[in-house]
Design a protein around this motif. Structure first.
Motif, PDB file in Angstrom:
ATOM      1  N   HIS A 262       9.964  10.578 -28.448  1.00 21.68           N
ATOM      2  CA  HIS A 262       9.189   9.481 -29.010  1.00 21.68           C
ATOM      3  C   HIS A 262       8.219   8.878 -28.007  1.00 21.68           C
ATOM      4  N   ASP A 263       8.676   8.674 -26.790  1.00 23.61           N
ATOM      5  CA  ASP A 263       7.845   8.001 -25.790  1.00 23.61           C
ATOM      6  C   ASP A 263       6.596   8.819 -25.473  1.00 23.61           C
ATOM      7  N   GLU A 264       6.766  10.128 -25.325  1.00 26.70           N
ATOM      8  CA  GLU A 264       5.613  10.987 -25.051  1.00 26.70           C
ATOM      9  C   GLU A 264       4.618  10.957 -26.212  1.00 26.70           C
ATOM     10  N   ALA A 265       5.139  11.004 -27.435  1.00 27.04           N
ATOM     11  CA  ALA A 265       4.269  10.967 -28.609  1.00 27.04           C
ATOM     12  C   ALA A 265       3.500   9.654 -28.666  1.00 27.04           C
ATOM     13  N   TRP A 266       4.188   8.551 -28.357  1.00 23.78           N
ATOM     14  CA  TRP A 266       3.537   7.237 -28.399  1.00 23.78           C
ATOM     15  C   TRP A 266       2.398   7.172 -27.378  1.00 23.78           C
ATOM     16  N   MET A 267       2.637   7.683 -26.178  1.00 21.52           N
ATOM     17  CA  MET A 267       1.612   7.662 -25.139  1.00 21.52           C
ATOM     18  C   MET A 267       0.389   8.479 -25.543  1.00 21.52           C
ATOM     19  N   ILE A 268       0.604   9.637 -26.169  1.00 23.82           N
ATOM     20  CA  ILE A 268      -0.523  10.479 -26.585  1.00 23.82           C
ATOM     21  C   ILE A 268      -1.294   9.820 -27.718  1.00 23.82           C
ATOM     22  N   LEU A 269      -0.583   9.229 -28.674  1.00 18.73           N
ATOM     23  CA  LEU A 269      -1.262   8.542 -29.769  1.00 18.73           C
ATOM     24  C   LEU A 269      -2.081   7.363 -29.247  1.00 18.73           C
ATOM     25  N   ARG A 270      -1.551   6.689 -28.258  1.00 20.89           N
ATOM     26  CA  ARG A 270      -2.314   5.599 -27.650  1.00 20.89           C
ATOM     27  C   ARG A 270      -3.559   6.143 -26.943  1.00 20.89           C
ATOM     28  N   GLN A 271      -3.418   7.277 -26.286  1.00 22.27           N
ATOM     29  CA  GLN A 271      -4.569   7.909 -25.623  1.00 22.27           C
ATOM     30  C   GLN A 271      -5.646   8.269 -26.647  1.00 22.27           C
ATOM     31  N   VAL A 272      -5.244   8.833 -27.791  1.00 20.42           N
ATOM     32  CA  VAL A 272      -6.197   9.172 -28.849  1.00 20.42           C
ATOM     33  C   VAL A 272      -6.905   7.915 -29.343  1.00 20.42           C
ATOM     34  N   LYS A 280     -16.580   4.379 -29.355  1.00 26.36           N
ATOM     35  CA  LYS A 280     -17.296   3.690 -30.436  1.00 26.36           C
ATOM     36  C   LYS A 280     -17.754   2.301 -30.023  1.00 26.36           C
ATOM     37  N   GLY A 281     -17.521   1.924 -28.770  1.00 23.90           N
ATOM     38  CA  GLY A 281     -17.977   0.626 -28.278  1.00 23.90           C
ATOM     39  C   GLY A 281     -17.035  -0.514 -28.579  1.00 23.90           C
ATOM     40  N   GLU A 282     -15.769  -0.213 -28.889  1.00 26.94           N
ATOM     41  CA  GLU A 282     -14.787  -1.265 -29.163  1.00 26.94           C
ATOM     42  C   GLU A 282     -13.558  -1.063 -28.274  1.00 26.94           C
ATOM     43  N   PRO A 283     -13.717  -1.194 -26.942  1.00 26.07           N
ATOM     44  CA  PRO A 283     -12.572  -0.969 -26.042  1.00 26.07           C
ATOM     45  C   PRO A 283     -11.505  -2.041 -26.140  1.00 26.07           C
ATOM     46  N   GLU A 284     -11.858  -3.165 -26.767  1.00 25.22           N
ATOM     47  CA  GLU A 284     -10.873  -4.252 -26.852  1.00 25.22           C
ATOM     48  C   GLU A 284      -9.821  -4.032 -27.930  1.00 25.22           C
ATOM     49  N   ARG A 285     -10.009  -3.061 -28.802  1.00 28.68           N
ATOM     50  CA  ARG A 285      -9.028  -2.810 -29.859  1.00 28.68           C
ATOM     51  C   ARG A 285      -7.729  -2.320 -29.247  1.00 28.68           C
ATOM     52  N   VAL A 286      -6.630  -2.892 -29.715  1.00 28.35           N
ATOM     53  CA  VAL A 286      -5.313  -2.626 -29.128  1.00 28.35           C
ATOM     54  C   VAL A 286      -4.518  -1.708 -30.053  1.00 28.35           C
ATOM     55  N   PHE A 287      -3.818  -0.768 -29.439  1.00 31.42           N
ATOM     56  CA  PHE A 287      -2.916   0.116 -30.191  1.00 31.42           C
ATOM     57  C   PHE A 287      -1.672  -0.691 -30.556  1.00 31.42           C
ATOM     58  N   THR A 288      -1.523  -1.005 -31.849  1.00 32.31           N
ATOM     59  CA  THR A 288      -0.507  -1.962 -32.288  1.00 32.31           C
ATOM     60  C   THR A 288       0.850  -1.340 -32.583  1.00 32.31           C
ATOM     61  N   VAL A 289       0.957  -0.030 -32.612  1.00 34.78           N
ATOM     62  CA  VAL A 289       2.237   0.622 -32.934  1.00 34.78           C
ATOM     63  C   VAL A 289       3.204   0.425 -31.771  1.00 34.78           C
ATOM     64  N   THR A 290       4.391  -0.093 -32.062  1.00 34.56           N
ATOM     65  CA  THR A 290       5.391  -0.339 -31.013  1.00 34.56           C
ATOM     66  C   THR A 290       6.577   0.598 -31.094  1.00 34.56           C
ATOM     67  N   ASN A 291       6.853   1.130 -32.277  1.00 37.65           N
ATOM     68  CA  ASN A 291       8.035   1.990 -32.409  1.00 37.65           C
ATOM     69  C   ASN A 291       7.820   2.991 -33.530  1.00 37.65           C
ATOM     70  N   ILE A 292       8.182   4.231 -33.239  1.00 37.90           N
ATOM     71  CA  ILE A 292       8.137   5.283 -34.251  1.00 37.90           C
ATOM     72  C   ILE A 292       9.544   5.847 -34.353  1.00 37.90           C
ATOM     73  N   LYS A 293      10.205   5.598 -35.445  1.00 40.49           N
ATOM     74  CA  LYS A 293      11.603   5.998 -35.580  1.00 40.49           C
ATOM     75  C   LYS A 293      11.700   7.384 -36.221  1.00 40.49           C
ATOM     76  N   THR A 294      12.346   8.262 -35.504  1.00 44.93           N
ATOM     77  CA  THR A 294      12.660   9.581 -36.051  1.00 44.93           C
ATOM     78  C   THR A 294      14.061   9.947 -35.606  1.00 44.93           C
ATOM     79  N   PRO A 295      14.857  10.528 -36.464  1.00 43.00           N
ATOM     80  CA  PRO A 295      16.233  10.865 -36.093  1.00 43.00           C
ATOM     81  C   PRO A 295      16.279  12.006 -35.096  1.00 43.00           C
TER      82      PRO A 295
END
Length: 636
Positions: A262-272, A280-295
């Motif tokens: 999960h942690d690796e996936a979260w870091m890559i999604l944040r990078q994307v 796009k000129g909006e560097p202030e936008r924050v990646f709001t996802v905090t948890n991705i639950k998968t069994p």
């Protein structure tokens, strides 16, 4: 005191308590199972929401070009053998039987590669497997440039085909998992254009390099680097560029989530997310996802437990055996009832399209060669019962038949004899020196007191001939390249135009894939292509064959694009690579069968190949209309 205690009979209260505890445990397990099922069901929707939040921008375009180069490398490999074979067969003395074996084994290797790497990318990762695939292709293709023996060359090309054969299943699976739903159809179709670029690149470089014999060089006396070997070397550039670019690309986050990283996936999604919005000129936008639950799966737990025990070799063995078991389990799971019907339909469509496309892909250039041969044969000059005595032949003999001739005290020196046949002729006291022959034979001839000095007229050239005091001095052994004769520019031009012709079909399919749907694109393209096959009955010239070839390729490419898009969308992420690998393996199997069948009818009839292509396209097109539409389907 309870009386039954001494008899081993449980107390009624204990029985009630045990039953109560069992019910509580059952309810707890049911709640956990329901929660796990809910989490699993919510993952596709959650992942789609995350990809929409990340947007489509710079990151996807960077990945697009890197994976496009990998797809281009596969397209180049599909043309290499056909382009180098006319020169390689002379350079390495390849017989007609062995020549066919080379093309066959390369396709078999690509089929095996698709099956193996498609399954492995679901367990090892898309990026890692693609790096392995490109590395194998690069190493063995590079070594094949220097192979002097045919057996070694065949082995190296087989290994190269095994590597690059896995690129298509991995590339489409990899790129799909970085795209949101409303972008998948269009951008996967744009990605298909790189296969066309591979064909253009191979055709153009072959046209520019192979006919230039002077571009080769020698290393010592054993290693001869002719221009066709340099062509193979130049064909490595797309794979090399893709491999370098892939080093800077991350793993698919969807694959990481499926394997509980999960942690690796979260870091890559944040990078994307950050890469796209910063561009796009909006560097202030924050990646709001905090948890991705998968069994976490039992397979992952098993690997983790084993990784803490035993020696390094034991741990490596356990991991590889477990991975093999998982891959086989993935393959077997594709026969589940919910996947069985759509899998069968896809297999039929893939087979039918590949059978007709690759079959006609062999038929077009072979038909053009046959027409050239017929035209050449129609201009043959026949000499009957001529008697030539004490004459010096110092000019080339081309496209001639000499029957029952007599050649007395004649000299043949420093000339080329091309496509000449001497039948039932007499050569007495003749002298042959520095002769270079192509497709030249002596049949039922009598050769008396004749000397052959420094010629390539070898035993195979004399059929049922009677030799009386004939002498062969310093014969030219082995095979000799003749680039003026062996490299017909028309074939390069045909391949170039055929690759270029798919550009309009690629553009149209990309623009309309998400508007009218995958099913209509596939079915409509295959049925329209079947109508084009009947126009081949009107092809009585080389120009007509080239024209209908371009039309067929331009229409049928839309079906390929739609089929590749729907194949990655129909299957869940844990089985996507495996399923696509099997389908692509079936494609290569159909190509092997079609190549053998269609080539067998060249010069005999064109009705049967055209009918077979028509029937396959109609059958595949009708079956394609039964497939489920996936343009609004969230990746499961």
């Amino acid at each position: 005191m309870y009386e039954g205690e001494y008899q081993g009979i449980p107390h009624p209260d204990e029985i009630k308590e045990a039953r109560r505890a069992a019910r509580v445990e059952a309810r707890r397990k049911a709640r956990m199972a329901a929660q796990q099922e809910e989490e699993e069901e919510s993952l596709p929707e959650q992942y789609e929401t995350i990809m929409e939040d990340c947007g489509h921008g710079r990151f996807q375009w960077m990945l697009f070009f890197v994976l496009g180069l990998a797809l281009m490398a596969d397209g180049v490999d599909g043309f290499v053998v056909g382009f180098v074979l006319p020169s390689a067969e002379k350079d390495m003395c390849i017989s007609n039987a062995d020549k066919g074996l080379l093309g066959l084994l390369v396709y078999v290797a690509m089929m095996v590669g698709a099956l193996v790497w498609g399954g492995l990318c679901d367990k090892m990762g898309r990026r890692k497997c693609l790096i392995y695939v490109l590395t194998i292709d690069l190493v063995f293709s590079f070594l094949s440039c220097f192979a002097q023996g045919y057996g070694f060359f065949l082995f190296l090309r087989f290994c190269s085909g095994f590597g690059i054969g896995g690129s298509i299943p991995i590339v489409y699976t990899y790129f799909t998992e970085f795209l949101q739903m409303d972008k998948r159809g269009e951008h996967l179709s744009w990605l298909c254009m790189f296969w066309m670029f591979g064909g253009l690149y191979a055709s153009f470089t072959a046209w520019g390099i192979i006919p230039h014999y002077g571009w080769g060089f020698a290393i010592g006396t054993q290693l001869q680097m002719h221009s066709w070997r340099l062509f193979i070397l130049v064909c490595l550039f797309p794979a090399l560029a893709a491999l370098i670019g892939l080093v800077f690309m991350p793993e698919s986050p969807r694959f990481l989530l499926e394997t509980a990283r999960h942690d690796e996936a979260w870091m890559i999604l944040r990078q994307v997310h950050d890469t796209n919005w910063k561009a796009k000129g909006e560097p202030e936008r924050v990646f709001t996802v905090t948890n991705i639950k998968t069994p976490q799966t039992q397979e992952d737990e098993f690997i983790e437990i084993q990784s803490e025990t035993g020696t390094a070799f034991q741990r490596w063995t356990v991991r590889k055996m477990t991975m093999l078991q998982q891959v086989m389990a993935n393959v077997m799971s594709l026969s589940a009832p919910e996947l069985r019907l759509q899998g069968l339909l896809l297999v039929i469509v893939w087979f039918c399209l590949a059978f007709s496309y690759h079959g006609l892909g062999v038929w077009f250039p072979d038909m053009i060669k046959y027409m050239q041969y017929e035209e050449y044969e129609s201009k043959v000059r026949i000499f009957h019962r001529e008697r030539v005595e004490r004459f010096h032949f110092n000019f080339s003999l081309v496209n001639q038949i000499h029957r029952e001739g007599e050649y007395i005290h004649d000299k043949f020196a420093n000339i080329e004899i091309k496509s000449v046949k001497f039948e039932s002729s007499l050569f007495e006291n003749c002298y042959f020196e520095d002769i270079k022959s192509t497709n030249t034979f002596f049949e039922n001839c009598t050769i008396k007191n004749t000397v052959f000095y420094n010629t390539d007229l070898w035993q195979e050239k004399f059929k049922n001939c009677r030799m009386e005091n004939a002498t062969f001095l310093h014969p030219k052994k082995g095979c000799h390249l003749n680039f003026q004769e062996e490299n017909d520019i028309v074939i390069y031009m045909v391949s170039f135009l055929g690759s270029l012709a798919v550009l309009p079909g690629n553009i149209i399919s990309a623009l309309f894939m998400d508007k009218i749907g995958r099913i209509r694109i596939i079915g409509g393209s295959m049925l329209a292509s079947s109508a084009c096959t009947f126009l081949l009955l009107l092809s009585f010239s080389q120009g007509a064959v080239i024209c209908w070839q371009c039309l067929f390729y331009g229409i049928s490419v839309a079906a390929w694009n739609g089929l590749e898009v729907i194949s990655v969308e129909l299957y869940p992420s844990s089985k996507r690579g495996t399923a696509f690998g099997i389908l692509n393996g079936i494609c290569k199997f159909a190509a092997i069968i079609a190549s053998s069948i269609f080539a067998a009818f060249i010069g005999i009839t064109k009705i049967i190949p055209i009918f077979l292509a028509f029937a396959a396209l109609v059958c595949g097109g009708m079956v394609a209309l039964k497939l489920p539409e996936t343009r609004e389907k969230i990746l499961s």
